[in-house]
Design a protein around this motif. Sequence first.
Motif, mmCIF file in Angstrom:
data_model
loop_
_atom_site.group_PDB
_atom_site.id
_atom_site.type_symbol
_atom_site.label_atom_id
_atom_site.label_comp_id
_atom_site.label_asym_id
_atom_site.label_seq_id
_atom_site.Cartn_x
_atom_site.Cartn_y
_atom_site.Cartn_z
ATOM 1 N N ALA A 157 0.950 -1.097 -0.003
ATOM 2 C CA ALA A 157 0.084 -0.016 -0.100
ATOM 3 C C ALA A 157 0.967 1.223 -0.060
ATOM 4 O O ALA A 157 0.521 2.295 -0.625
ATOM 5 N N HIS A 158 2.030 1.165 0.557
ATOM 6 C CA HIS A 158 2.785 2.368 0.674
ATOM 7 C C HIS A 158 3.538 2.891 -0.562
ATOM 8 O O HIS A 158 3.405 3.846 -1.024
ATOM 9 N N TRP A 159 3.985 1.487 -1.203
ATOM 10 C CA TRP A 159 4.661 1.846 -2.385
ATOM 11 C C TRP A 159 3.533 2.290 -3.439
ATOM 12 O O TRP A 159 3.935 2.951 -4.468
ATOM 13 N N GLU A 160 2.333 1.818 -3.464
ATOM 14 C CA GLU A 160 1.530 2.033 -4.492
ATOM 15 C C GLU A 160 1.043 3.582 -4.451
ATOM 16 O O GLU A 160 0.735 4.284 -5.434
ATOM 17 N N ALA A 161 0.935 4.056 -3.119
ATOM 18 C CA ALA A 161 0.235 5.427 -2.760
ATOM 19 C C ALA A 161 1.475 6.290 -3.397
ATOM 20 O O ALA A 161 1.474 7.308 -3.972
ATOM 21 N N LEU A 163 3.904 5.728 -5.420
ATOM 22 C CA LEU A 163 3.884 5.626 -7.130
ATOM 23 C C LEU A 163 2.879 6.582 -7.789
ATOM 24 O O LEU A 163 3.136 7.238 -8.654
ATOM 25 N N LYS A 164 1.720 6.503 -7.186
ATOM 26 C CA LYS A 164 0.785 7.080 -7.685
ATOM 27 C C LYS A 164 0.935 8.805 -7.567
ATOM 28 O O LYS A 164 0.605 9.610 -8.408
ATOM 29 N N PHE A 165 1.457 9.188 -6.481
ATOM 30 C CA PHE A 165 1.837 10.432 -6.390
ATOM 31 C C PHE A 165 2.932 10.821 -7.481
ATOM 32 O O PHE A 165 2.788 11.959 -8.156
ATOM 33 N N VAL A 166 3.979 9.899 -7.725
ATOM 34 C CA VAL A 166 4.871 10.528 -8.743
ATOM 35 C C VAL A 166 4.440 10.283 -9.857
ATOM 36 O O VAL A 166 4.737 11.298 -10.748
ATOM 37 N N GLU A 167 3.563 9.561 -10.166
ATOM 38 C CA GLU A 167 2.632 9.552 -11.536
ATOM 39 C C GLU A 167 2.113 10.706 -11.831
ATOM 40 O O GLU A 167 2.078 11.269 -12.961
ATOM 41 N N VAL A 168 1.309 11.379 -10.675
ATOM 42 C CA VAL A 168 0.581 12.604 -10.999
ATOM 43 C C VAL A 168 1.618 13.515 -11.252
ATOM 44 O O VAL A 168 1.373 14.611 -12.106
ATOM 45 N N VAL A 169 2.777 13.667 -10.450
ATOM 46 C CA VAL A 169 3.751 14.874 -10.618
ATOM 47 C C VAL A 169 4.394 14.793 -11.986
ATOM 48 O O VAL A 169 4.602 15.915 -12.736
ATOM 49 N N VAL A 170 4.715 13.433 -12.385
ATOM 50 C CA VAL A 170 5.253 13.406 -13.841
ATOM 51 C C VAL A 170 4.208 13.929 -14.943
ATOM 52 O O VAL A 170 4.845 14.576 -15.773
#
Length: 965
Positions: A157-161, A163-170
Amino acid sequence: MAERKAVFTIPAHRAFADALAAGMLGRIGRDDLPRALLLLPNRRAVRAVTEAFVRASGGALLLPRMLPIGDVGENEALGLFDEAMALEAEVQPAIAAFERRMLLMPLVHRWQSLGGRARSSVETLRLADALARTLDQLQLEGIDPARLHETMAELGAHWEATLKFVEVVVKAWPPQLAARGLMDRVARRQLLLAAIARRWRGAPPARPIVAAGMASADPAVAEVLAVIAGLPQGAVVLPGLDLDTADWGEIGGFPAHPQCGLWHLLERMSIAREEVRLWDADSALDGPEPRAKAIGAALSLAGSTAHWPPAGPLPGLRFAEAANPAEEAGVIALAMRRQLDTPGATAALVTPDRGLARRVAAQLRRWEIEVDDSAGTPLARAPAGTLLLAALEAGAQRFAPGALLALLKHPLAGPGEGRARLNWLDEVRRLDLALRGVRPAAGLKGIAARVKSPPQGTLPESERTQLAAWWKALRPRLDALEALMAKPRALGDFADGLRAFSEDISEGRAWEGAAGRAASETVAEMVQHGGIGLPIPPMDLPALFGAMLDDVAVRPPFGKHPRLAIYGLLEARLQRADLMILGGLNEGVWPGGDPFDPWIPPAIRRRLGLPETERAIGLAAHDFVLAAAAPQVLLTRARRDASAPTVASRFWLRLLAFAGDHVAWETDLPALAAALDARETVPPAERPRPSPPAADRPKQISVTQVDRLLIDPYSFYAEKMLRLRPLDPLDADLSAAERGTIVHAVIEALLGAGTLHDTAAREAAIDAAIAVHADQPLVAALWKPRIVRMLDWVSELMAARAAGGWGEVRSEVEGDLEVSGVKLKGKADIVQVGPGGLLIADFKTGAVPRQARLSDGLASQLGLLAWLAEEGALDGPASRVVEVAYWKLSGGREAGRETTSARHYKDAWADLPAFIETCRAAFREAVGEYLAGSRPFEAKVKPEYAVHLQDYDHLARLAEWWGRK
C-alpha cells in the motif's frame, strides 16, 4: 560497404588525457587542431585535457574547441554546440535548479501531510531533491509516464500510494513548467541532443569531432556518440574498456562491475566490443600494463575468480593500513611531501572522504604546502556559510547564550582587525561571563536583563557599565534578527533579511573572498526564487539552510602547489599523476553505499528499464581501476573511524586476495609519520605539593571548608590562595543547588516572621523566592509543589518538637571563633532550644554524609557548629548541644527525612560530646598543619572521600600521577 564506426579505447594503464592529446595531435595535426571539436564528460575533464595538450605541445599551440557534453548526474551543463546555439530560439529556457527545488517542495509537503506524515522542512527538501532526480532519470531514459501505472501491480500500500503521487507529478510537471514559459533542463537537453544528432546524421560536419572520456551515457548522449562514431572525421574514445575479459556477455547484469557502464554504452551505440580499437598513443604517465590487467582481473565477476591467474606481484602498488583517520592522513601527507624530493614528480590524493581530504591538507601545511583540493569545501563549512548558520541558530534558539555567543565570536562578526577587533572580543568575553549559570529568559529581553544584573561576582562594576553601553549599541542589530525569526515566512523573505543582517553584523566582510561570493550568490538565488516555496518555521531554518549550503562547493583559488593535488572521484576522472594515492578505502566510503530511491522501488526500476541504483558503485569501481593503474600507487585505509571499526573496501579485499603472499605493504611511511609527531619521553608530573610560607596562608576558614582542606588540601589551596573559581556552565539548567537556595530562603523568611505554620504566608514566601526564576516555567510547575511538601514536612516536624518541649527556633545563625590565630566561621541552618540544651540542624537537598565519614571527622560541619555554640560563639550564650541532625528535604514521595543523633548513626553519634571533640580535633589538625603550620597542600590526601572534589583535578594534572607508585 559497412558503415564506418570509429570507436577507440585508451587502456586503463595509459594516462587518458595525455594519450588523448598526443593521439589527436598525431591524427588531426597541429594545423587542423583549432578546427576540431572535442566533447568531454565535464568541465574538470576540459581542464585536464587542456593541461595535457600543453604538456604534449612542447610550445605554443592553438587548442581545439573543448566542451562538456553534459553528464546530468554531475550537474554539468550542456556545452554550447554551434548547432545547439542555432536551436536555442526554438525551445523554452530551462528552469533554474533552485527555482525547481522551490516548486517541488510544496508538492512533497502536501504528499507528506496527506497521511499525517508532516516532517521537518529539511526532510521535505531532501525528498524534493530525490523527486527531482527521479524526474531526471525518467526523462533521461525516455520513460513514458503511462508506464508507471502499469507497474503498480502487486505492490504494498505504501509503495502504491507513493507511485501514484509520482505518476501525478510526472504528468502535471511539464504543463506546470510550460505555464511559466520554462522546461526542465534535462528535457531541454534531450531535445537539443536529439536535434544535434539528426542534423549531424543528415549533414555531417566538415570539421573533426572527437567525443572522449565517457564511461557511461544516457540514450540521448549515446545517440550523439553513435553519430560521431560514424562521421567521416569523427571518433569516440572510451576510457579503460577491457578488450580481453572473457565474461563480457554477462557484465550487463551486474551493475556494480567496473565495466558495466561501458557495456551499456556500447549497447546503446549498437557497437560490438570487437569493433572497438586501441587508441595509438602513450605518455610519460603510463603505468605498467600487467598491473592494470591484474586489477581488472581482480575486480571481475565472482564466478570468474576460480580462473584467476596464479598470484604474482603487482609492481608499483603498495598498501598502507592505519589505525585511525588521523594516522592515515599523516601517512598520505608524508607520501605526497616525499614525492617533491624528486624533481618534476607529481602526486595526487583521490578520495571521496572529504574529512580525510581536509586532514591531509592540514598536515601538508606543516611544510608550508598549500594543496589544491579540487572538490572544494562545502559552503556550510566556509566562514561566510558558518556566519549565516550561526545567525539562524541564534535566532531559532531565541538567543540562548551558547548560540548568541557563537554568533558574536564568529571571525566575521564585528570589526575585522586592529584595536577595534580586540575591543569587540573583550566585550564578548564580558557578555560570556554575564551569561554564565542558569539560562536567562528567552529572547533579547532576557539577555538584556542579565546584562543589567549579571550574577554576583562575575564582573566588576566598571566592566558591567562598559558591557551595558556596548550591548545598548549592539541591540538594534540583533533586534532585526529577532523580528525576522519571529514567525514562519517564505524562504526568500528569510534570505533577504538574513542577507541584510549578515552584512550589518560583519560590517560588509561576509561577502569577501571566494566563500563570500559563493554565499552572496546562493542567498541571492534564495531571494529570487524563495518566494514561491513553503512558509518555513523558524526552528527549521538552521537545518534547512545547512542542507542547502552543503550542496554548494567553494572552489579553492588558483596558485596552490603545482605538483600536488587532492581530487574527489568526479574531479579525478581522466587525471593522472606519477603517484596516485587512493585513500579512504573502506566500505561505505569507496565505494559508497547503494543510494536508495525513496520514490521508485528497485523492482519497479527494473520493470521500467531504469538504471540500477548500484550503477553508481560500478562507476566508482571504474574510477578505482583507472586511478590504480598509474605508475606508482598507494592504497590506504583506516581500521576505524571516529565512532567504530571499519570494514575494508571490496576493492581492497579483492586486490589482497588476488595478490596473495605477494602483497607489498608500505612500512616506512607509517613509521616516519609516527616519528614526525613523536617526542622525547616526558616524565609525568608529580603529585602537587605547594608549600607557601605560613605568613601567606589563610587565617580564616568556614566550617564547610575544613573537610575540603583535610581531604584534598590542593583543592583548598587553589580556591583560597590562588583564588581560582570554576566558571559556571553556559545556559545551565536549574539544579538542586538553586532549589536548595530557594528552600533556605523560604524557611528563613517564615521562621523569622513566625509564620511557618501559616499556609497563606508559606504560599507568598514561595512565590517571592521563585520570582527571580519567573522565566523558568518548570520552577513553578515542578518545583513549587515539591517545596510546598518540604515545608509541610518541616512544619509537622516543628510541631512534633514543640509538643516534646522544644521551644525557640532560629535560622541562619552565624558565629565565629579564633583559635591559634585562625578564625573559624560558621552558619547554622537551624538552632532550636530544648529542655536540656540546643539542637543544631542542617538542611540537605542532596545526600547526607555516611557514618564512616562522620566518625573520621571528615564531615565536621555539625560538630564544629556545636563547638561554636558551646563556646558561646554562635550568636548567643554558651549552651550545651544535646542533638545534631540532618534534615533531608526532597519534596518527593518522601517529603523529608530526619537523621538525628537522638535516634540514628549510633556508631558516629552515640557519644555526641566525643563526636564534637573529633570534629574539634580535625579543625586543630587543619590549623596546626596547614593554616598555621608548614605542611604542603598535597592533592588528594584522602582520595576515598575526594570523589566530589573534582573542580581542580585538571590543574593538579591528576591523570599524570594518579595510581602511580
